[in-house]
Enzyme design. Structure first.
Site, short mmCIF file in Angstrom:
data_model
loop_
_atom_site.label_atom_id
_atom_site.label_comp_id
_atom_site.label_asym_id
_atom_site.label_seq_id
_atom_site.Cartn_x
_atom_site.Cartn_y
_atom_site.Cartn_z
N ARG A 51 0.88 -1.17 0.00
CA ARG A 51 0.00 0.00 0.00
C ARG A 51 0.92 1.22 0.00
O ARG A 51 1.94 1.21 0.70
CB ARG A 51 -0.83 0.04 1.29
CG ARG A 51 -1.80 -1.10 1.44
CD ARG A 51 -3.21 -0.59 1.21
NE ARG A 51 -4.08 -1.64 0.71
CZ ARG A 51 -4.78 -2.47 1.47
NH1 ARG A 51 -4.73 -2.36 2.77
NH2 ARG A 51 -5.55 -3.39 0.93
N LYS A 60 1.39 -2.49 12.12
CA LYS A 60 0.56 -1.49 12.81
C LYS A 60 -0.52 -0.94 11.86
O LYS A 60 -1.70 -0.90 12.20
CB LYS A 60 1.49 -0.35 13.24
CG LYS A 60 1.03 0.49 14.37
CD LYS A 60 2.03 1.62 14.63
CE LYS A 60 3.33 1.16 15.23
NZ LYS A 60 4.17 2.29 15.70
N LYS A 62 10.32 3.67 8.18
CA LYS A 62 10.85 4.37 9.37
C LYS A 62 12.17 5.01 9.02
O LYS A 62 12.88 4.53 8.13
CB LYS A 62 11.07 3.36 10.50
CG LYS A 62 11.16 3.98 11.87
CD LYS A 62 9.80 4.38 12.35
CE LYS A 62 9.75 4.74 13.80
NZ LYS A 62 8.39 4.57 14.31
N SER A 82 -2.28 10.40 11.83
CA SER A 82 -1.47 10.82 10.68
C SER A 82 -2.25 10.57 9.38
O SER A 82 -2.19 11.37 8.44
CB SER A 82 -0.17 10.02 10.62
OG SER A 82 0.81 10.59 11.45
N1 GLU Z 1 6.30 7.49 14.88
C1 GLU Z 1 4.95 7.07 15.12
C2 GLU Z 1 4.88 5.57 15.26
O1 GLU Z 1 5.85 4.92 15.58
C3 GLU Z 1 3.98 7.66 14.11
C4 GLU Z 1 4.13 7.21 12.70
C5 GLU Z 1 3.26 7.98 11.72
O2 GLU Z 1 2.41 8.74 12.13
O3 GLU Z 1 3.52 7.82 10.53
O4 GLU Z 1 3.85 4.98 15.14
#
Ligand code: GLU
Length: 473
Positions: A68, A96, A108, A365
């Site tokens: 995606r 997640k 990340k 987000s």
């Molecule tokens: N850094 C956050 C996490 O580990 C947010 C990631 C995001 O919003 O893209 O979930």
């Protein structure tokens, strides 16, 4: 399963946890390997002049999956970042997003830096330079890869990143969607800063709505009065602790920070502790608690709920036997290692896993990204209309019954939802709905008896579906 005396790396730890779910699901080996593999990782070394001297910085961005798009995940600035960590965190983002039905792949980033050693201006130049490298190399754009805040970064850094992208791509009408977690005045969304912490609390509330789960964990019903130990009072821990303290009337009896632990069996006032930290840069000297420099011992305090909200690998095979809680709620990413997870499961300690618990951040987000693509604030079109409808309903009720509505009715019925209301309700709905998906797996599959495996089962099923539907080519 590779468990000798050497500790597993973060990525290995995540992969072993995923393997447990893959075994339950009996997924084809090829697809399993495709899901687990990290697609690509870029390492960037770049120079920046600081005080007349050139310093070389190292950063990474890893795309774990792109079934995606965009791939999504934070960028951390920390003095201990490495490639394995960034890849593990990117993998967690994949799972997640799948768990909470956010239509993104996982990514990340990390920059090896102690941000507190630099001035604001230096940090701005470093951040903009890092962003430029990522953009040029195809690792940052609204359509393909969208960063967000993480440890050591916040809305300030996200604003610099968005502005850097805008200058390089002024023709991209969706430039604001190239990063989330921006300040509200620069295309951010209300409620994003508190989102991860608030999501943690929504997850805990949902857990307490399930009497059978509460009982199985050995807890008495109701979140009120529960004794909680919180590790980390950063962005995630602060908002989670604040809500638990102020709205749920549970007691935060200890706060573990990098310089020690504060304990007060009657419960700590989170706002006061936070103010103390802001003023003194340490928890030491906080008047209404006892302080010990041995922070790690704080995790072993007897309590109902332990919330690690700091870093990965805080509960390991070294201290897992000494943890004295009934419920661990993983607000941080990867706070419990694979080996510790095995020990804790044997000890019947319930764990609500990271990939579900802290997904509130990426959920909001997602709302921000959608808002940026829509170029309009949520609620702007309908708020007045909803208020008018509510007022008309009240008038109709009054006309039919001949009675004046009570004040609370007027307040509740004749108010339209603003952006913050909508964000919170969307977040709550997501955390509740996802918990129920995990629960369904737990209740229907006898090979699954913990929330972590259930969460990976839920995630993997969705990812496999998308691989099967699209095919591998
Ligand atoms: N850094 C956050 C996490 O580990 C947010 C990631 C995001 O919003 O893209 O979930």
């Amino acid at each position: 399963m590779g468990q000798d005396n050497k500790s597993l790396s973060f990525s290995e730890s995540v992969n072993f946890m995923v393997d447990r779910a893959l075994t339950v699901l009996e997924i084809d080996e090829g697809i399993s390997a495709a899901i687990k593999a990290c697609n690509s990782t870029i390492k960037i070394n770049f120079p920046v002049e600081i005080n007349g001297k050139i310093e070389v910085f190292t950063g990474w961005r890893s795309t774990h999956s792109s079934h995606r798009l965009p791939s999504k995940g934070g960028i951390r600035f920390a003095p201990i970042v490495n490639e394995d960590e960034v890849e593990a965190l990117a993998a967690l983002m994949t799972y997640k997003c799948a768990i909470v039905d956010v239509p993104f792949g996982g990514s990340k980033g990390g920059l090896l830096i102690d941000p507190y050693q630099y001035t604001r201006d230096d940090l701005q130049r470093i951040t903009r330079r890092f962003a430029r490298e990522l953009i040029r190399k195809g690792f940052l754009s609204p359509a393909t890869n969208v960063p967000a805040p993480d440890m050591g970064t916040g809305e300030r850094e996200m604003a610099w990143i968005a502005d850097t992208y805008k200058h390089l791509h002024p023709e991209d009408i969706n430039y604001a969607a190239c990063v989330t977690g921006k300040p509200v005045a620069h295309g951010g969304i209300r409620g994003r800063t508190e989102a991860t912490g608030r999501g943690v609390v929504y997850a805990i509330r949902e857990f307490f709505r399930h009497a059978d789960d509460v009982k199985a964990a050995g807890l008495t019903p109701g979140l009120g009065g529960k004794r909680i130990v919180m590790q980390g009072l950063g962005n995630v821990g602060y908002y989670a602790a604040k809500l638990l303290d102020e709205e749920d009337e549970s007691k935060i009896i200890a706060i573990v920070e990098r310089d020690g632990v504060l304990v007060n069996d009657e419960g700590l006032c989170i706002e006061n502790v936070r103010n103390h930290i802001n003023e003194h840069k340490t928890i030491k000297g906080f008047p209404d608690a006892t302080f010990s420099e041995d922070g790690a011992s704080g995790l072993e305090i007897e309590c109902d709920i332990l919330i690690p909200a700091a870093m990965e690998a805080q509960i390991t095979k070294e201290n897992a036997e000494r943890i004295k809680t009934k419920l661990i709620v993983e607000a941080a990413n990867g706070p419990v290692t694979f080996e510790a997870d095995n020990i804790l499961r044997q000890r019947d300690i319930t764990i609500l896993p990271d990939a579900y618990v802290n997904a509130g951040g990426v959920t909001v987000s997602y709302f921000e990204w959608v808002r940026n693509l829509a170029h309009i604030r949520f609620g702007r079109m309908e708020r007045q209309h909803d208020e008018m409808r509510g007022t008309q309903m009240l008038q109709a009720l009054e006309a039919m019954t001949g009675k004046q509505p009570e004040e609370w009715m007027k307040k509740e019925l004749a108010s339209g939802a603003d952006e913050l209301d909508l964000v919170r309700s969307g977040l709550d709905d997501t955390m509740r709905g996802s918990y129920q998906q995990l629960k369904e797996v737990l209740d229907s599959n006898e090979k699954v008896d913990d929330f972590r495996t259930a969460s990976y089962v839920v995630a993997i099923q969705k990812i496999v579906r998308s691989y099967i539907d699209i095919g591998v080519y």
